[in-house]
Design a protein around this motif. Structure first.
Motif, PDB file in Angstrom:
ATOM      1  N   CYS A  42       0.859  -1.184   0.000  1.00 56.98           N
ATOM      2  CA  CYS A  42       0.000   0.000   0.000  1.00 56.98           C
ATOM      3  C   CYS A  42       0.894   1.231   0.000  1.00 56.98           C
ATOM      4  CB  CYS A  42      -0.930   0.000   1.219  1.00 56.98           C
ATOM      5  SG  CYS A  42      -0.085   0.262   2.803  1.00 56.98           S
ATOM      6  N   LEU A  43       0.302   2.376  -0.254  1.00 59.97           N
ATOM      7  CA  LEU A  43       1.040   3.632  -0.291  1.00 59.97           C
ATOM      8  C   LEU A  43       0.482   4.568   0.770  1.00 59.97           C
ATOM      9  CD1 LEU A  43       1.173   4.198  -4.162  1.00 59.97           C
ATOM     10  CD2 LEU A  43       2.911   3.155  -2.711  1.00 59.97           C
ATOM     11  N   ILE A  44       1.372   5.104   1.599  1.00 59.81           N
ATOM     12  CA  ILE A  44       0.959   6.047   2.627  1.00 59.81           C
ATOM     13  C   ILE A  44       1.765   7.333   2.465  1.00 59.81           C
ATOM     14  CG2 ILE A  44       0.376   4.170   4.213  1.00 59.81           C
ATOM     15  CD1 ILE A  44       2.946   4.946   5.779  1.00 59.81           C
ATOM     16  N   LEU A  45       1.336   8.369   3.181  1.00 62.64           N
ATOM     17  CA  LEU A  45       2.010   9.662   3.096  1.00 62.64           C
ATOM     18  C   LEU A  45       2.817   9.906   4.365  1.00 62.64           C
ATOM     19  CD1 LEU A  45       2.347  12.207   1.360  1.00 62.64           C
ATOM     20  CD2 LEU A  45       0.385  13.189   2.580  1.00 62.64           C
ATOM     21  N   THR A  46       4.116  10.183   4.192  1.00 58.86           N
ATOM     22  CA  THR A  46       5.002  10.466   5.306  1.00 58.86           C
ATOM     23  C   THR A  46       5.613  11.848   5.133  1.00 58.86           C
ATOM     24  OG1 THR A  46       7.059   9.648   4.328  1.00 58.86           O
ATOM     25  CG2 THR A  46       5.585   7.999   5.304  1.00 58.86           C
ATOM     26  N   THR A  89       4.469   6.801  13.110  1.00 56.16           N
ATOM     27  CA  THR A  89       5.244   8.004  12.817  1.00 56.16           C
ATOM     28  C   THR A  89       4.501   8.915  11.846  1.00 56.16           C
ATOM     29  OG1 THR A  89       7.317   6.805  13.161  1.00 56.16           O
ATOM     30  CG2 THR A  89       7.434   8.862  11.911  1.00 56.16           C
ATOM     31  N   ALA A  90       3.896   8.318  10.823  1.00 53.43           N
ATOM     32  CA  ALA A  90       3.231   9.106   9.788  1.00 53.43           C
ATOM     33  C   ALA A  90       1.882   9.658  10.256  1.00 53.43           C
ATOM     34  CB  ALA A  90       3.032   8.266   8.534  1.00 53.43           C
ATOM     35  N   TYR A  91       1.153   8.870  11.039  1.00 57.07           N
ATOM     36  CA  TYR A  91      -0.233   9.235  11.327  1.00 57.07           C
ATOM     37  C   TYR A  91      -0.557   9.354  12.810  1.00 57.07           C
ATOM     38  CZ  TYR A  91      -1.047   8.121   6.401  1.00 57.07           C
ATOM     39  OH  TYR A  91      -1.020   8.104   5.031  1.00 57.07           O
ATOM     40  N   GLY A  92       0.424   9.188  13.670  1.00 59.80           N
ATOM     41  CA  GLY A  92       0.156   9.251  15.100  1.00 59.80           C
ATOM     42  C   GLY A  92      -0.474  10.551  15.561  1.00 59.80           C
ATOM     43  N   GLY A  93      -0.224  11.633  14.837  1.00 56.93           N
ATOM     44  CA  GLY A  93      -0.771  12.923  15.214  1.00 56.93           C
ATOM     45  C   GLY A  93      -2.061  13.296  14.517  1.00 56.93           C
ATOM     46  N   THR A  94      -2.608  12.378  13.705  1.00 61.36           N
ATOM     47  CA  THR A  94      -3.840  12.673  12.981  1.00 61.36           C
ATOM     48  C   THR A  94      -5.042  12.575  13.923  1.00 61.36           C
ATOM     49  OG1 THR A  94      -4.059  10.353  12.314  1.00 61.36           O
ATOM     50  CG2 THR A  94      -2.910  11.839  10.791  1.00 61.36           C
ATOM     51  N   PRO A  95      -6.175  13.182  13.542  1.00 62.73           N
ATOM     52  CA  PRO A  95      -7.333  13.221  14.436  1.00 62.73           C
ATOM     53  C   PRO A  95      -7.887  11.857  14.835  1.00 62.73           C
ATOM     54  CG  PRO A  95      -7.567  14.833  12.671  1.00 62.73           C
ATOM     55  CD  PRO A  95      -6.376  14.001  12.331  1.00 62.73           C
ATOM     56  N   TYR A  96      -7.736  10.840  13.955  1.00 59.30           N
ATOM     57  CA  TYR A  96      -8.427   9.578  14.218  1.00 59.30           C
ATOM     58  C   TYR A  96      -7.505   8.359  14.284  1.00 59.30           C
ATOM     59  CZ  TYR A  96     -12.742  12.156  13.493  1.00 59.30           C
ATOM     60  OH  TYR A  96     -13.772  13.062  13.608  1.00 59.30           O
ATOM     61  N   ALA A 183     -10.977  15.986  -2.422  1.00 56.26           N
ATOM     62  CA  ALA A 183      -9.768  16.397  -1.712  1.00 56.26           C
ATOM     63  C   ALA A 183     -10.096  16.654  -0.239  1.00 56.26           C
ATOM     64  CB  ALA A 183      -9.173  17.637  -2.357  1.00 56.26           C
ATOM     65  N   TYR A 184      -9.184  16.255   0.618  1.00 59.86           N
ATOM     66  CA  TYR A 184      -9.349  16.455   2.057  1.00 59.86           C
ATOM     67  C   TYR A 184      -7.998  16.883   2.627  1.00 59.86           C
ATOM     68  CZ  TYR A 184      -7.232  11.802   2.043  1.00 59.86           C
ATOM     69  OH  TYR A 184      -6.394  10.743   1.809  1.00 59.86           O
ATOM     70  N   PRO A 185      -7.961  17.518   3.791  1.00 65.27           N
ATOM     71  CA  PRO A 185      -6.677  17.921   4.371  1.00 65.27           C
ATOM     72  C   PRO A 185      -5.811  16.700   4.674  1.00 65.27           C
ATOM     73  CG  PRO A 185      -8.510  19.032   5.460  1.00 65.27           C
ATOM     74  CD  PRO A 185      -9.107  17.964   4.593  1.00 65.27           C
ATOM     75  N   GLN A 186      -4.544  16.770   4.313  1.00 67.11           N
ATOM     76  CA  GLN A 186      -3.603  15.691   4.606  1.00 67.11           C
ATOM     77  C   GLN A 186      -2.529  16.184   5.559  1.00 67.11           C
ATOM     78  OE1 GLN A 186      -2.779  14.787   0.398  1.00 67.11           O
ATOM     79  NE2 GLN A 186      -3.787  12.803   0.663  1.00 67.11           N
ATOM     80  N   THR A 187      -1.804  15.244   6.145  1.00 68.51           N
ATOM     81  CA  THR A 187      -0.850  15.577   7.198  1.00 68.51           C
ATOM     82  C   THR A 187       0.340  16.370   6.692  1.00 68.51           C
ATOM     83  OG1 THR A 187      -1.471  13.520   8.304  1.00 68.51           O
ATOM     84  CG2 THR A 187       0.505  14.622   9.095  1.00 68.51           C
ATOM     85  N   PHE A 188       0.851  15.994   5.518  1.00 68.19           N
ATOM     86  CA  PHE A 188       2.079  16.597   5.019  1.00 68.19           C
ATOM     87  C   PHE A 188       1.861  17.240   3.654  1.00 68.19           C
ATOM     88  CE2 PHE A 188       3.223  12.802   7.540  1.00 68.19           C
ATOM     89  CZ  PHE A 188       3.893  13.425   8.586  1.00 68.19           C
ATOM     90  N   GLY A 189       2.586  18.328   3.399  1.00 70.03           N
ATOM     91  CA  GLY A 189       2.560  18.967   2.094  1.00 70.03           C
ATOM     92  C   GLY A 189       1.387  19.916   1.913  1.00 70.03           C
ATOM     93  N   PHE A 203      -7.681   7.986   8.832  1.00 76.18           N
ATOM     94  CA  PHE A 203      -6.999   8.645   9.939  1.00 76.18           C
ATOM     95  C   PHE A 203      -7.283  10.152   9.972  1.00 76.18           C
ATOM     96  CE2 PHE A 203      -3.561   5.152   9.805  1.00 76.18           C
ATOM     97  CZ  PHE A 203      -4.296   4.375  10.691  1.00 76.18           C
ATOM     98  N   MET A 204      -7.574  10.741   8.814  1.00 76.53           N
ATOM     99  CA  MET A 204      -7.841  12.179   8.761  1.00 76.53           C
ATOM    100  C   MET A 204      -9.310  12.519   8.984  1.00 76.53           C
ATOM    101  SD  MET A 204      -4.946  13.623   8.466  1.00 76.53           S
ATOM    102  CE  MET A 204      -5.581  15.284   8.250  1.00 76.53           C
ATOM    103  N   GLN A 205     -10.209  11.669   8.480  1.00 79.18           N
ATOM    104  CA  GLN A 205     -11.631  12.024   8.503  1.00 79.18           C
ATOM    105  C   GLN A 205     -12.490  11.125   9.389  1.00 79.18           C
ATOM    106  OE1 GLN A 205     -12.828  14.778   7.224  1.00 79.18           O
ATOM    107  NE2 GLN A 205     -10.802  15.341   6.453  1.00 79.18           N
TER     108      GLN A 205
END
Length: 214
Positions: A42-46, A89-96, A183-189, A203-205
């Protein structure tokens, strides 16, 4: 619509968008395994950009001679720990992240022997999260193509063959990945990154994730 697809590891968003309006989902079990596909990655955003997470399989050199449904996971490698640390590391700070973390971790630690079993457990979880009460069926024979003419369907239903419709290699140019989700807000970029795993959206929504599938 009766949709047939290969079973994927934390599938991309475009996969779930195709399920909107489907009557049934048929998972391909009789194909030969194919490497370098979403079947085991799978592909995730870091913070460093898009990163693949890959599940190692037993005897990878011979894997393409084995049915996808029979491919064994290689637990000699410490991949669960690596994947989980990367997700934290990538998503620990996301809302969900914390909202879903225990459910996901429980599936990992069960250590199913087959890749198909692992992916199916995650898929059933995601369908519940997205409120998609879709019947799942497993194919019993391999068919090169699916159509209402070649494979009988229930009245008013048509087949949609989505096997290998999405591939990691085509992520940057694949039109379905760019139009399958709002489109939804993402953690990085600053710019929205398409083609990511369902994990990114969840994890975001959280419970609202299903409303972003186009």
């Amino acid at each position: 619509m009766l949709l047939v697809s290969e079973l994927q590891y934390h599938p991309p968003l475009a996969f779930f968008s195709q399920l909107i309006g489907a009557q049934e989902l048929w998972l391909e079990t009789q194909e030969h395994y194919r490497k370098q596909t979403y079947r085991n990655r799978c592909l995730i955003l870091t913070a460093q950009g898009v990163k693949p997470l890959t599940v190692p399989v037993v005897d990878g050199n011979r894997s393409e001679k084995v049915l996808t449904s029979a491919i064994e996971i290689d637990y000699r490698q410490n991949w669960i720990h690596q994947h989980w640390r990367t997700l934290q590391t990538a998503y620990g700070g996301t809302p969900y992240f914390e909202y879903y973390a225990d459910y996901l971790h429980d599936i990992y630690v069960q250590k199913p022997g087959l890749l198909f079993e692992l992916n199916l457990a995650f898929l059933r979880f995601y369908l519940r999260c997205l409120r998609l009460p879709l019947p799942i069926h497993l194919t019993t024979e391999y068919r090169p193509s699916y159509s209402s003419a070649s494979v009988p369907a229930s009245a008013g239903a048509v087949w949609q063959d989505r096997r290998d419709w999405l591939t990691p290699k085509a992520r940057e140019s694949a039109k379905p990945d760019r139009t399958s989700v709002l489109a939804y807000p993402q953690t990085f970029g600053k710019d929205f990154v398409p083609g990511l795993s369902i994990l990114d959206l969840l994890f975001m929504q959280g419970p609202a994730a299903g409303s972003f599938l186009a």
